[in-house]
Structure formats: structure tokens, C-alpha cells
Scaffold this motif. Sequence first.
Motif, mmCIF file in Angstrom:
data_model
loop_
_atom_site.group_PDB
_atom_site.id
_atom_site.type_symbol
_atom_site.label_atom_id
_atom_site.label_comp_id
_atom_site.label_asym_id
_atom_site.label_seq_id
_atom_site.Cartn_x
_atom_site.Cartn_y
_atom_site.Cartn_z
ATOM 1 N N ASP A 47 32.423 -62.060 37.937
ATOM 2 C CA ASP A 47 33.690 -62.748 38.283
ATOM 3 C C ASP A 47 34.831 -62.337 37.350
ATOM 4 O OD1 ASP A 47 33.490 -64.278 35.950
ATOM 5 O OD2 ASP A 47 32.782 -66.083 36.961
ATOM 6 N N GLY A 48 34.583 -61.318 36.532
ATOM 7 C CA GLY A 48 35.648 -60.740 35.700
ATOM 8 C C GLY A 48 36.008 -61.564 34.484
ATOM 9 N N SER A 49 35.241 -62.629 34.199
ATOM 10 C CA SER A 49 35.648 -63.527 33.106
ATOM 11 C C SER A 49 35.040 -63.167 31.754
ATOM 12 C CB SER A 49 35.281 -64.982 33.459
ATOM 13 O OG SER A 49 33.886 -65.141 33.539
ATOM 14 N N HIS A 50 34.095 -62.195 31.714
ATOM 15 C CA HIS A 50 33.485 -61.882 30.417
ATOM 16 C C HIS A 50 34.479 -61.134 29.523
ATOM 17 C CE1 HIS A 50 30.557 -60.210 27.483
ATOM 18 N NE2 HIS A 50 30.023 -61.406 27.667
ATOM 19 N N TYR A 51 34.342 -61.353 28.197
ATOM 20 C CA TYR A 51 35.336 -60.755 27.285
ATOM 21 C C TYR A 51 35.311 -59.232 27.273
ATOM 22 C CZ TYR A 51 31.547 -60.529 23.708
ATOM 23 O OH TYR A 51 30.377 -60.283 23.028
ATOM 24 N N THR A 52 34.232 -58.623 27.801
ATOM 25 C CA THR A 52 34.183 -57.156 27.850
ATOM 26 C C THR A 52 34.746 -56.611 29.170
ATOM 27 O OG1 THR A 52 31.970 -57.253 28.784
ATOM 28 C CG2 THR A 52 32.112 -57.060 26.380
ATOM 29 N N PRO A 58 35.354 -51.065 42.518
ATOM 30 C CA PRO A 58 34.209 -51.942 42.734
ATOM 31 C C PRO A 58 33.231 -51.879 41.566
ATOM 32 C CG PRO A 58 33.967 -49.961 44.054
ATOM 33 C CD PRO A 58 35.329 -49.883 43.419
ATOM 34 N N LEU A 59 32.396 -52.895 41.509
ATOM 35 C CA LEU A 59 31.471 -53.061 40.396
ATOM 36 C C LEU A 59 30.104 -53.462 40.941
ATOM 37 C CD1 LEU A 59 30.902 -53.894 37.293
ATOM 38 C CD2 LEU A 59 31.671 -56.145 38.008
ATOM 39 N N VAL A 60 29.077 -52.786 40.454
ATOM 40 C CA VAL A 60 27.698 -53.223 40.724
ATOM 41 C C VAL A 60 27.254 -53.999 39.498
ATOM 42 C CG1 VAL A 60 25.309 -52.484 41.100
ATOM 43 C CG2 VAL A 60 27.199 -51.242 42.202
ATOM 44 N N PRO A 61 27.013 -55.319 39.613
ATOM 45 C CA PRO A 61 26.653 -56.079 38.425
ATOM 46 C C PRO A 61 25.220 -55.796 37.950
ATOM 47 C CG PRO A 61 26.874 -57.526 40.340
ATOM 48 C CD PRO A 61 27.135 -56.140 40.817
ATOM 49 N N GLY A 62 24.885 -56.376 36.805
ATOM 50 C CA GLY A 62 23.539 -56.177 36.226
ATOM 51 C C GLY A 62 23.636 -55.473 34.905
ATOM 52 N N ILE A 63 23.194 -56.151 33.832
ATOM 53 C CA ILE A 63 23.351 -55.591 32.488
ATOM 54 C C ILE A 63 22.039 -55.076 31.910
ATOM 55 C CG2 ILE A 63 25.368 -56.984 31.875
ATOM 56 C CD1 ILE A 63 23.272 -58.788 30.288
ATOM 57 N N ASP A 64 20.933 -55.403 32.578
ATOM 58 C CA ASP A 64 19.633 -54.943 32.076
ATOM 59 C C ASP A 64 18.634 -54.960 33.225
ATOM 60 O OD1 ASP A 64 19.103 -57.656 32.440
ATOM 61 O OD2 ASP A 64 18.105 -57.909 30.509
ATOM 62 N N GLY A 65 17.415 -54.548 32.961
ATOM 63 C CA GLY A 65 16.412 -54.619 34.014
ATOM 64 C C GLY A 65 15.202 -53.775 33.701
ATOM 65 N N THR A 82 29.458 -50.561 32.068
ATOM 66 C CA THR A 82 29.494 -49.604 33.174
ATOM 67 C C THR A 82 29.820 -50.354 34.459
ATOM 68 O OG1 THR A 82 28.115 -48.123 34.527
ATOM 69 C CG2 THR A 82 26.960 -49.868 33.361
ATOM 70 N N VAL A 83 30.351 -49.646 35.453
ATOM 71 C CA VAL A 83 30.571 -50.294 36.754
ATOM 72 C C VAL A 83 29.361 -50.105 37.665
ATOM 73 C CG1 VAL A 83 33.095 -50.313 36.773
ATOM 74 C CG2 VAL A 83 31.849 -48.290 37.613
ATOM 75 N N LEU A 84 28.354 -49.365 37.203
ATOM 76 C CA LEU A 84 27.112 -49.232 37.972
ATOM 77 C C LEU A 84 25.986 -49.927 37.212
ATOM 78 C CD1 LEU A 84 25.388 -48.277 40.279
ATOM 79 C CD2 LEU A 84 25.195 -46.035 39.167
ATOM 80 N N GLY A 85 25.750 -51.181 37.559
ATOM 81 C CA GLY A 85 24.730 -51.975 36.875
ATOM 82 C C GLY A 85 23.364 -51.818 37.519
ATOM 83 N N ARG A 90 18.937 -47.885 42.896
ATOM 84 C CA ARG A 90 18.841 -46.915 41.801
ATOM 85 C C ARG A 90 20.064 -47.057 40.911
ATOM 86 N NH1 ARG A 90 16.336 -45.109 46.027
ATOM 87 N NH2 ARG A 90 18.162 -44.518 47.234
ATOM 88 N N THR A 91 19.895 -46.690 39.646
ATOM 89 C CA THR A 91 21.041 -46.710 38.734
ATOM 90 C C THR A 91 20.865 -45.594 37.703
ATOM 91 O OG1 THR A 91 22.475 -48.175 37.424
ATOM 92 C CG2 THR A 91 20.114 -48.387 37.045
ATOM 93 N N VAL A 92 21.830 -45.512 36.784
ATOM 94 C CA VAL A 92 21.744 -44.510 35.721
ATOM 95 C C VAL A 92 21.510 -45.249 34.413
ATOM 96 C CG1 VAL A 92 23.008 -42.736 34.429
ATOM 97 C CG2 VAL A 92 23.316 -42.944 36.902
ATOM 98 N N ILE A 93 20.517 -44.778 33.642
ATOM 99 C CA ILE A 93 20.303 -45.380 32.316
ATOM 100 C C ILE A 93 20.388 -44.300 31.248
ATOM 101 C CG2 ILE A 93 18.769 -47.124 33.307
ATOM 102 C CD1 ILE A 93 16.488 -45.667 31.608
ATOM 103 N N ASP A 94 20.596 -44.766 30.032
ATOM 104 C CA ASP A 94 20.539 -43.906 28.868
ATOM 105 C C ASP A 94 19.156 -44.142 28.272
ATOM 106 O OD1 ASP A 94 21.068 -42.584 26.541
ATOM 107 O OD2 ASP A 94 23.122 -43.361 26.387
ATOM 108 N N LEU A 95 18.323 -43.082 28.201
ATOM 109 C CA LEU A 95 16.943 -43.285 27.723
ATOM 110 C C LEU A 95 16.910 -43.919 26.333
ATOM 111 C CD1 LEU A 95 15.246 -39.988 28.976
ATOM 112 C CD2 LEU A 95 14.880 -42.315 29.842
ATOM 113 N N ASP A 96 17.944 -43.628 25.527
ATOM 114 C CA ASP A 96 18.041 -44.188 24.168
ATOM 115 C C ASP A 96 18.188 -45.699 24.146
ATOM 116 O OD1 ASP A 96 17.839 -41.994 22.733
ATOM 117 O OD2 ASP A 96 19.968 -41.796 22.192
#
Length: 310
Positions: A47-52, A58-65, A82-85, A90-96
Motif C-alpha cells: 500500500d506504499g506506506s512502508h518507509y522504504t 507496478p509492483l509485485v509484493p513479497g520480501i522473502d520466501g 525491488t519491484v519484483l517480489g 518465478r522471481t529473481v534472487i541474489d544467491l548471497d
Amino acid sequence: MHAAVVTSFDALPKYVEYPEPVAHGGDEVVVEVLAAGLHPRVRSQADGSHYTSTDELPLVPGIDGVVRDPKGRIRYTVLDDTVLGTMAERTVIDLDRSVVLPDGIDPVQIAAAMNPAMSSWVALRRRVDFRRRQRVLILGATGNAGRMAIQVAKRFGAAHVIAAGRDTARLLGLRALGADETCTFDELTKAADVDVVIDYVWGEPTARAMADMLTARADRGASLTWIQIGSVAGPTAPIPSAALRSARLQIIGSGIGSVPGRDFVKELPKLASAVADGAFDVRARAVPLAEVEQAWTATAGTPDRIVFVP
Ligand SMILES: NC(=O)c1ccc[n+]([C@@H]2O[C@H](COP(=O)([O-])OP(=O)(O)OC[C@H]3O[C@@H](n4cnc5c(N)ncnc54)[C@H](OP(=O)(O)O)[C@@H]3O)[C@@H](O)[C@H]2O)c1
């Protein structure tokens, strides 16, 4: 592929077609999403209210998984801004920023537990010099993060854990998780002599709790560390200046920023294996990602952590 997509911060995410993700070198890989938790942080992202929030749509939500990488390994991942959560097939992750999970884990349990458990785990490991036998108060203990905080504090050797909340019926179940005492926000003088407060509430209830506890404290020269982690009762709290002068109180926070991202990532393997070993009582409810729009509002306020399964 399909994803939950936010096109306006005034509207709910919709399950629609979305372009296939593309990895951009480095440690990035495209992964298959198995489970993604609907944490409070994800609601405020959508909903766009987070401080970050950068307001980008458009935005695909989701911060972890929990995801399957191209080599077939199952990983828990946290995403950078990222806008692709993770609420996508499928999504993109950083292996690190991920950790390989043990065989046979339940992706839904891991996706439900890691974010709420990490809040107190990282706070006690990275923000304070937490020692065994210390006494801990958890403000806002009836939620997913608060319930985990009871179990995490006990695991790290807390001598006495007091769980405080506003809902007396929900407080009843917290002794089974390891709480030595429970109380409402009106009874916090009984927690006056703790060493550490883990605070998910903030707002007016925290300001009142602080004043009540400091007044009742037996030794005002004894150190009290108040760790600000969540703000379910309000983003600001009217802390009286005397609170900081009249007792040995320090107020700190724990979250991304006050703890560097790399330090969060360093804590992931031990926490993930504790969750995978069944060390924590986890409340999870799997919901098909296709039902994201209905589930988003229908599940607000439920005690279970909703986990979307693409
Ligand atoms: N900084 C970090 O690293 C980090 C990580 C994870 C979570 N968090 C934050 O921690 C907070 C809690 O997360 P969660 O996963 O536990 O959420 P949750 O499962 O939805 O639980 C919410 C909790 O807040 C309580 N609550 C809601 N409104 C309240 C109010 N006005 N006054 C007092 N209590 C209220 C609820 O009490 P009832 O049981 O009475 O309804 C419940 O205990 C959120 O702000 C979240 O963003 C921070």
C-alpha cells in the motif's frame, strides 16, 4: 507467468499475467517460488506506506520466501528493495541473500516463521550484548513476531520472560510457548525490573508503559535496554524527556538499516535450521496465490501467518 501485481497503492494486488523475470549477472538467478509470507511489512510495501517505499509501480509484493534454484536446491531468500517480489511464480534472487535449506523441510512453515522470528533473533544477537539469565519483557507478544520472541529469548537463555498484550484470551496461550508471566498493558509495573524490552507496539501504549515501568523500577541505576522493533499502535510515541534522565534507559531499534543487510544474512543459516528442526511453534496457513486479492483483506487480523503458494 502469473504474479500478484499492485498497479495502484489504493487497490489490492491482483493475480494477473506478468513478464518472465530476467537475471542481471552477478549472483542473480531466476528461481521458482514455493512459498511467500504475507507479513505486515508486505502489506505496507503493497500500500506504499512502508518507509522504504519508492512509489514505483507496478509492483509485485513479497520480501522473502522459499524458492527452488536452477540446480534444484531449496532456499530461503530475503530480497533487496525491488519491484519484483516473491508473490509470483518465478522471481529473481541474489544467491548471497539466501540460504540452502535442509532436505524435507516444509516451505510453508519456513516462509511463515522466518520474518517474525528474525525480528527478535537479530535484535538479541546483533543489537544488544544479550547475556544468559537476563529478564525480558515482550510488548505485543500475542502476534506472530511476539510469540516467536518468547521462544527466541528462552532459547538464548533468558531467565524470565514476561509477555504483554492487549488481548487476555490470546495471552493465555503464551505460557505454553515459554512465557514465565503474562500481563496486559495496564499491569506493566510487574515488569518494571526487566533488563531488556522487545517492543512491537510503540505509539501511546509504549510511552505509558515506559513511564509506569520506570517509576516502579527498584534500581533506576540498573541498565534497561528498550529495543524498538514494530509500531502496531503508532509510528510515533510521546516519550517524556524525564524517562531518559531518571533511569539508566537506552532506546534502540532493530531492523534493516540499524542492522546491516549482511548481518541479517549471517543469521539466516542458524535461524533457518532452528525453524527446520521444529524449534518454534509456527502458525501458518497456506493459500493459493491465485486467491491473493480475496485473501489479502479476508485474512487481515487472523492469528495465522498467511503464506501464498503459487
Ligand atoms: N524490525 C524488524 O526486523 C521486524 C521484523 C518483523 C516484524 N516487524 C514488525 O513487528 C510488528 C508485529 O509483526 P507481527 O508479524 O507479529 O504481526 P502480527 O502477527 O499481525 O501481530 C500483530 C500484533 O500487534 C498487536 N496489535 C495490533 N494493533 C495494536 C494496537 N493498536 N495496540 C496494541 N497491540 C496491537 C496484535 O495484538 P492482538 O493479538 O491483540 O490483535 C498482535 O499482537 C509489525 O509492526 C511488523 O512490521 C519488525
